[in-house]
Design a protein around this motif. Structure first.
Motif, PDB file in Angstrom:
ATOM      1  N   ARG A  60      20.660 118.672  32.940  1.00 51.25           N
ATOM      2  CA  ARG A  60      19.315 119.139  32.633  1.00 51.25           C
ATOM      3  C   ARG A  60      19.223 119.479  31.150  1.00 51.25           C
ATOM      4  O   ARG A  60      20.175 119.984  30.562  1.00 51.25           O
ATOM      5  CB  ARG A  60      18.985 120.381  33.466  1.00 51.25           C
ATOM      6  N   LYS A  61      18.063 119.218  30.573  1.00 52.10           N
ATOM      7  CA  LYS A  61      17.862 119.403  29.130  1.00 52.10           C
ATOM      8  C   LYS A  61      18.196 120.819  28.683  1.00 52.10           C
ATOM      9  O   LYS A  61      18.771 121.025  27.620  1.00 52.10           O
ATOM     10  CB  LYS A  61      16.427 119.036  28.757  1.00 52.10           C
ATOM     11  N   GLU A  62      17.859 121.813  29.487  1.00 52.97           N
ATOM     12  CA  GLU A  62      18.092 123.201  29.072  1.00 52.97           C
ATOM     13  C   GLU A  62      19.576 123.560  28.981  1.00 52.97           C
ATOM     14  O   GLU A  62      19.932 124.585  28.409  1.00 52.97           O
ATOM     15  CB  GLU A  62      17.344 124.194  29.967  1.00 52.97           C
ATOM     16  N   LEU A  63      20.450 122.718  29.510  1.00 54.02           N
ATOM     17  CA  LEU A  63      21.892 122.970  29.425  1.00 54.02           C
ATOM     18  C   LEU A  63      22.556 122.255  28.245  1.00 54.02           C
ATOM     19  O   LEU A  63      23.754 122.407  28.020  1.00 54.02           O
ATOM     20  CB  LEU A  63      22.582 122.548  30.736  1.00 54.02           C
ATOM     21  N   LEU A  64      21.785 121.480  27.482  1.00 50.88           N
ATOM     22  CA  LEU A  64      22.352 120.671  26.399  1.00 50.88           C
ATOM     23  C   LEU A  64      23.123 121.497  25.376  1.00 50.88           C
ATOM     24  O   LEU A  64      24.211 121.104  24.955  1.00 50.88           O
ATOM     25  CB  LEU A  64      21.257 119.852  25.705  1.00 50.88           C
ATOM     26  N   GLY A  65      22.600 122.628  24.957  1.00 50.62           N
ATOM     27  CA  GLY A  65      23.302 123.451  23.970  1.00 50.62           C
ATOM     28  C   GLY A  65      24.661 123.910  24.475  1.00 50.62           C
ATOM     29  O   GLY A  65      25.654 123.869  23.741  1.00 50.62           O
ATOM     30  N   ARG A  66      24.714 124.337  25.737  1.00 52.13           N
ATOM     31  CA  ARG A  66      25.984 124.783  26.319  1.00 52.13           C
ATOM     32  C   ARG A  66      26.948 123.615  26.477  1.00 52.13           C
ATOM     33  O   ARG A  66      28.163 123.773  26.251  1.00 52.13           O
ATOM     34  CB  ARG A  66      25.725 125.465  27.656  1.00 52.13           C
ATOM     35  N   ILE A  67      26.428 122.449  26.860  1.00 49.04           N
ATOM     36  CA  ILE A  67      27.280 121.262  27.000  1.00 49.04           C
ATOM     37  C   ILE A  67      27.856 120.872  25.647  1.00 49.04           C
ATOM     38  O   ILE A  67      29.052 120.614  25.521  1.00 49.04           O
ATOM     39  CB  ILE A  67      26.489 120.099  27.627  1.00 49.04           C
ATOM     40  N   THR A  68      27.009 120.842  24.634  1.00 45.08           N
ATOM     41  CA  THR A  68      27.463 120.477  23.283  1.00 45.08           C
ATOM     42  C   THR A  68      28.554 121.426  22.805  1.00 45.08           C
ATOM     43  O   THR A  68      29.589 120.984  22.268  1.00 45.08           O
ATOM     44  CB  THR A  68      26.278 120.470  22.302  1.00 45.08           C
ATOM     45  N   ALA A  69      28.362 122.707  22.994  1.00 42.87           N
ATOM     46  CA  ALA A  69      29.368 123.686  22.573  1.00 42.87           C
ATOM     47  C   ALA A  69      30.679 123.475  23.320  1.00 42.87           C
ATOM     48  O   ALA A  69      31.759 123.545  22.722  1.00 42.87           O
ATOM     49  CB  ALA A  69      28.841 125.104  22.809  1.00 42.87           C
ATOM     50  N   ARG A  70      30.593 123.212  24.610  1.00 41.66           N
ATOM     51  CA  ARG A  70      31.811 123.009  25.417  1.00 41.66           C
ATOM     52  C   ARG A  70      32.543 121.738  24.997  1.00 41.66           C
ATOM     53  O   ARG A  70      33.769 121.723  24.912  1.00 41.66           O
ATOM     54  CB  ARG A  70      31.428 122.962  26.902  1.00 41.66           C
ATOM     55  N   VAL A  71      31.785 120.678  24.732  1.00 39.06           N
ATOM     56  CA  VAL A  71      32.402 119.431  24.265  1.00 39.06           C
ATOM     57  C   VAL A  71      33.142 119.679  22.950  1.00 39.06           C
ATOM     58  O   VAL A  71      34.286 119.243  22.774  1.00 39.06           O
ATOM     59  CB  VAL A  71      31.355 118.309  24.115  1.00 39.06           C
ATOM     60  N   LYS A  72      32.524 120.397  22.027  1.00 34.04           N
ATOM     61  CA  LYS A  72      33.176 120.691  20.743  1.00 34.04           C
ATOM     62  C   LYS A  72      34.455 121.497  20.931  1.00 34.04           C
ATOM     63  O   LYS A  72      35.422 121.310  20.192  1.00 34.04           O
ATOM     64  CB  LYS A  72      32.216 121.433  19.808  1.00 34.04           C
ATOM     65  N   GLU A  73      34.482 122.375  21.918  1.00 33.18           N
ATOM     66  CA  GLU A  73      35.688 123.166  22.196  1.00 33.18           C
ATOM     67  C   GLU A  73      36.822 122.307  22.734  1.00 33.18           C
ATOM     68  O   GLU A  73      37.981 122.529  22.407  1.00 33.18           O
ATOM     69  CB  GLU A  73      35.390 124.245  23.239  1.00 33.18           C
ATOM     70  N   LEU A  74      36.496 121.346  23.593  1.00 36.03           N
ATOM     71  CA  LEU A  74      37.514 120.600  24.338  1.00 36.03           C
ATOM     72  C   LEU A  74      37.884 119.250  23.733  1.00 36.03           C
ATOM     73  O   LEU A  74      38.943 118.717  24.047  1.00 36.03           O
ATOM     74  CB  LEU A  74      37.025 120.368  25.778  1.00 36.03           C
ATOM     75  N   HIS A  75      37.033 118.683  22.908  1.00 37.59           N
ATOM     76  CA  HIS A  75      37.189 117.303  22.432  1.00 37.59           C
ATOM     77  C   HIS A  75      38.249 117.195  21.347  1.00 37.59           C
ATOM     78  O   HIS A  75      38.406 118.101  20.533  1.00 37.59           O
ATOM     79  CB  HIS A  75      35.844 116.803  21.905  1.00 37.59           C
ATOM     80  N   SER A  76      38.936 116.067  21.328  1.00 42.02           N
ATOM     81  CA  SER A  76      39.982 115.849  20.321  1.00 42.02           C
ATOM     82  C   SER A  76      39.428 115.356  18.981  1.00 42.02           C
ATOM     83  O   SER A  76      40.123 115.437  17.964  1.00 42.02           O
ATOM     84  CB  SER A  76      41.002 114.832  20.839  1.00 42.02           C
ATOM     85  N   TYR A  77      38.200 114.856  18.952  1.00 45.38           N
ATOM     86  CA  TYR A  77      37.624 114.328  17.720  1.00 45.38           C
ATOM     87  C   TYR A  77      37.120 115.462  16.831  1.00 45.38           C
ATOM     88  O   TYR A  77      36.621 116.472  17.327  1.00 45.38           O
ATOM     89  CB  TYR A  77      36.444 113.404  18.008  1.00 45.38           C
ATOM     90  N   GLU A  78      37.215 115.235  15.536  1.00 43.97           N
ATOM     91  CA  GLU A  78      36.687 116.196  14.564  1.00 43.97           C
ATOM     92  C   GLU A  78      35.163 116.332  14.701  1.00 43.97           C
ATOM     93  O   GLU A  78      34.613 117.425  14.598  1.00 43.97           O
ATOM     94  CB  GLU A  78      37.055 115.727  13.151  1.00 43.97           C
TER      95      GLU A  78
END
Length: 105
Positions: A60-78
């Motif tokens: 859902r669109k309203e979760l995008l900010g939380r998803i983006t933050a979580r991806v940045k925490e877990l992702h191996s890419y800079e």
């Protein structure tokens, strides 16, 4: 509003870990992991190529900010790719399932 978020990862294992986290935390209803993606991109002034997997995340669109933050925490890419596309329509039952399978905003 429902969205599909596109995220590239370096390999299937990273995609599985990220998918499990997003679904397990109620941020996504489903994450498809699409292998066999060959990417050509510009990075730090040079044209690069690499094999990747593409994640198609339904949420859902309203979760995008939380998803983006979580991806940045877990992702191996800079600088991980996180691109959201609004879903203009679709199966009402499926979209209801997406809503019910994701946590409160």
């Amino acid at each position: 509003m429902h969205i599909v978020i596109l995220i590239t990862v370096g390999d299937r294992e990273e995609g599985l870990a990220l998918g499990r986290a997003l679904v397990g935390e109620g941020l996504a209803a489903c994450v498809n992991i699409i292998g066999g993606v060959r990417s050509v991109y510009r990075w730090k002034g040079k044209v690069e190529e690499g094999d990747e997997c593409l994640l198609a995340v339904k949420s859902r669109k309203e979760l995008l900010g939380r998803i983006t933050a979580r991806v940045k925490e877990l992702h191996s890419y800079e600088v991980p790719e996180v691109i959201a596309l609004e879903i203009a329509g679709g199966s009402e039952e499926y979209l209801d399932w997406v809503t019910g399978s994701t946590g409160p905003s």
